[in-house]
Design a protein around this motif. Structure first.
Motif, PDB file in Angstrom:
ATOM      1  N   GLY A 293       0.969  -1.455   0.051  1.00 61.44           N
ATOM      2  CA  GLY A 293       0.007  -0.061  -0.062  1.00 61.44           C
ATOM      3  C   GLY A 293       0.683   1.225  -0.091  1.00 61.44           C
ATOM      4  N   LEU A 294       1.872   1.271   0.846  1.00 59.39           N
ATOM      5  CA  LEU A 294       2.755   2.319   0.797  1.00 59.39           C
ATOM      6  C   LEU A 294       3.298   2.315  -0.630  1.00 59.39           C
ATOM      7  CD1 LEU A 294       4.598   4.609   2.271  1.00 59.39           C
ATOM      8  CD2 LEU A 294       6.202   2.835   2.791  1.00 59.39           C
ATOM      9  N   LEU A 295       3.765   1.527  -1.327  1.00 61.28           N
ATOM     10  CA  LEU A 295       4.590   1.660  -2.638  1.00 61.28           C
ATOM     11  C   LEU A 295       3.521   2.243  -3.609  1.00 61.28           C
ATOM     12  CD1 LEU A 295       6.759  -1.677  -2.369  1.00 61.28           C
ATOM     13  CD2 LEU A 295       7.050   0.735  -2.310  1.00 61.28           C
ATOM     14  N   GLU A 296       2.170   1.530  -3.364  1.00 64.80           N
ATOM     15  CA  GLU A 296       0.993   2.182  -4.399  1.00 64.80           C
ATOM     16  C   GLU A 296       0.856   3.783  -4.089  1.00 64.80           C
ATOM     17  OE1 GLU A 296      -0.616   0.594  -6.556  1.00 64.80           O
ATOM     18  OE2 GLU A 296      -0.336  -1.357  -6.369  1.00 64.80           O
ATOM     19  N   TRP A 297       0.755   4.080  -3.036  1.00 65.47           N
ATOM     20  CA  TRP A 297       0.803   5.395  -2.603  1.00 65.47           C
ATOM     21  C   TRP A 297       1.941   6.492  -3.116  1.00 65.47           C
ATOM     22  CZ3 TRP A 297      -2.989   8.525  -0.461  1.00 65.47           C
ATOM     23  CH2 TRP A 297      -2.770   9.617  -0.062  1.00 65.47           C
ATOM     24  N   LEU A 298       3.169   5.851  -2.920  1.00 67.81           N
ATOM     25  CA  LEU A 298       4.378   6.620  -3.722  1.00 67.81           C
ATOM     26  C   LEU A 298       4.757   6.337  -5.089  1.00 67.81           C
ATOM     27  CD1 LEU A 298       6.885   5.679  -0.837  1.00 67.81           C
ATOM     28  CD2 LEU A 298       5.655   7.797  -1.211  1.00 67.81           C
ATOM     29  N   GLY A 299       3.577   5.522  -5.845  1.00 66.77           N
ATOM     30  CA  GLY A 299       3.701   5.305  -7.258  1.00 66.77           C
ATOM     31  C   GLY A 299       5.085   4.625  -7.714  1.00 66.77           C
ATOM     32  N   ILE A 300       5.627   3.810  -6.884  1.00 68.56           N
ATOM     33  CA  ILE A 300       6.818   3.072  -7.221  1.00 68.56           C
ATOM     34  C   ILE A 300       6.616   1.785  -7.746  1.00 68.56           C
ATOM     35  CG2 ILE A 300       9.096   2.413  -6.660  1.00 68.56           C
ATOM     36  CD1 ILE A 300       8.955   4.344  -4.381  1.00 68.56           C
ATOM     37  N   PRO A 301       6.660   1.294  -8.860  1.00 67.67           N
ATOM     38  CA  PRO A 301       6.517  -0.222  -9.379  1.00 67.67           C
ATOM     39  C   PRO A 301       7.122  -1.189  -8.303  1.00 67.67           C
ATOM     40  CG  PRO A 301       6.904   1.187 -11.140  1.00 67.67           C
ATOM     41  CD  PRO A 301       7.211   2.153  -9.885  1.00 67.67           C
ATOM     42  N   TYR A 302       6.718  -2.405  -7.952  1.00 65.81           N
ATOM     43  CA  TYR A 302       7.306  -3.220  -7.209  1.00 65.81           C
ATOM     44  C   TYR A 302       6.861  -4.716  -7.575  1.00 65.81           C
ATOM     45  CZ  TYR A 302       2.624  -3.079  -5.260  1.00 65.81           C
ATOM     46  OH  TYR A 302       1.161  -3.338  -5.016  1.00 65.81           O
ATOM     47  N   THR A 303       7.904  -5.414  -7.186  1.00 64.65           N
ATOM     48  CA  THR A 303       7.604  -7.003  -7.473  1.00 64.65           C
ATOM     49  C   THR A 303       6.748  -7.660  -6.573  1.00 64.65           C
ATOM     50  OG1 THR A 303       9.499  -7.803  -5.870  1.00 64.65           O
ATOM     51  CG2 THR A 303      10.193  -7.011  -8.204  1.00 64.65           C
ATOM     52  N   HIS A 304       6.458  -8.908  -7.094  1.00 65.00           N
ATOM     53  CA  HIS A 304       5.277  -9.762  -6.465  1.00 65.00           C
ATOM     54  C   HIS A 304       4.041  -9.111  -6.290  1.00 65.00           C
ATOM     55  CE1 HIS A 304       9.379 -10.611  -4.536  1.00 65.00           C
ATOM     56  NE2 HIS A 304       8.870 -12.095  -4.603  1.00 65.00           N
ATOM     57  N   SER A 305       3.218  -9.662  -5.503  1.00 64.15           N
ATOM     58  CA  SER A 305       1.867  -9.480  -5.334  1.00 64.15           C
ATOM     59  C   SER A 305       1.435  -8.217  -5.087  1.00 64.15           C
ATOM     60  CB  SER A 305       0.996 -10.371  -4.765  1.00 64.15           C
ATOM     61  OG  SER A 305       1.220 -11.916  -5.420  1.00 64.15           O
TER      62      SER A 305
END
Length: 304
Positions: free
Chosen positions: A78-90
């Motif tokens: 959720g934090l990475l979504e908020w920051l808009g940073i693509p991330y690995t895994h689900s």
């Protein structure tokens, strides 16, 4: 996302879950492999300042090597979504569902996948009397790596005397005897089946201590069981809405044939060292550890 546009990778590791030490190892191995693949890598030990650390690092992609609570339960996603940073895994939902063993079992059952019977009970109820006829297993609803798992054997003199540091609400499920099997999924492909051979219960020590277990890949199984594991793992991956790499664990009672195969759980962020179960299966399929982590970076996305 191509490697040309994802030159800077932040590897998240450590964190504050019960699986911190495992995550530190996974993160270090992934960071080393990514550097060998030509990426610029910054390693971040996830703490209370994680958001600020990510803002300062300015990564193109986050490689999430965290394990356990806060790292694979939807929180950091959720934090990475908020920051808009693509991330690995689900993503957020799949991570949260898979980490909550009770809700994951509901999803699996709705998808027609075989799971052991289970129920929720309070810590005090588990201590006071048998929540179900032995043998059964008591475990936290939202931990991984067999953290806090108690097995109550048939004929036990009394119920499980779980420790005070166990959560207030626990999952109790029927014990499934037999062999420990696991299948990794990579995208839309189930890789292989591994037979995990340990001296006793496949607990935290057996998973991570040197010589604690032996992996046979591909597992020597009847074709029907191999095909079922591959099918069930892929269906579990899809039912939860997983992305990237996941790994689904099974127990198989040989005496019952296909009816003795049960799905235990799906791990949305399996161990990531070259000798971990998922990378071993990728290697069996001809993919090196470096190629695997590169694929995961290129598969990374956001807003899922």
């Amino acid at each position: 996302m191509s490697s040309r546009t994802a030159a800077r990778i932040a590897v998240l590791k450590g964190g504050r879950s019960a699986e911190r030490e495992v995550s530190l190892v996974s993160g270090a191995e992934c960071a080393a492999a990514l550097r060998q693949e030509g990426y610029r890598v910054v390693e971040i030990d996830a703490g209370p300042d994680l958001a600020q650390a990510l803002i300062e690092a300015k990564p193109d992609v986050v490689f999430n090597a965290l394990h356990g609570r806060w790292g694979e339960d939807g929180c950091v996603q959720g934090l990475l979504e908020w920051l808009g940073i693509p991330y690995t895994h689900s993503g957020v939902l799949a991570s949260a569902l898979a980490m909550d063993k009770r809700r994951a079992k509901q999803v699996f059952r709705a998808a027609g996948l075989p799971v052991a019977e289970g129920l929720l009970a309070s810590r005090e109820e588990v201590r006071a009397s048998h929540p179900m006829p032995p043998p059964y297993v008591v475990k936290p609803v939202n931990e991984g790596s067999s953290v806090g798992v108690y097995i109550v054997p048939a004929g036990a003199n009394g119920p499980a005397q779980v420790s005070d540091d166990m959560p207030e609400t626990l999952l109790v499920e029927a014990f499934v005897p037999g062999r420990e099997l696991t299948t990794a999924v990579m995208g839309d492909r189930a890789l292989a089946v591994t037979d995990i051979i340990a001296a006793g219960w496949y607990d935290y020590h057996a998973k991570y201590a040197p010589g604690g277990s032996r992996h046979v890949v591909p597992a020597e199984l009847p074709a029907e069981i191999t095909e079922a594991c591959l099918d069930y793992a892929l269906r579990a991956h899809g039912a939860l809405g997983c992305r990237g790499v996941s790994r689904t664990d099974f127990r198989w009672d040989e005496s019952r044939g296909l009816a003795g195969l049960y799905l235990l759980e799906t791990n949305t962020q399996p161990g990531m060292t070259p000798t971990s179960l998922a990378p071993e299966q990728a290697a069996h399929c001809g993919m090196s550890f470096g190629a695997l982590v590169r694929w995961m970076v290129e598969d990374a996305s956001c807003f899922r």
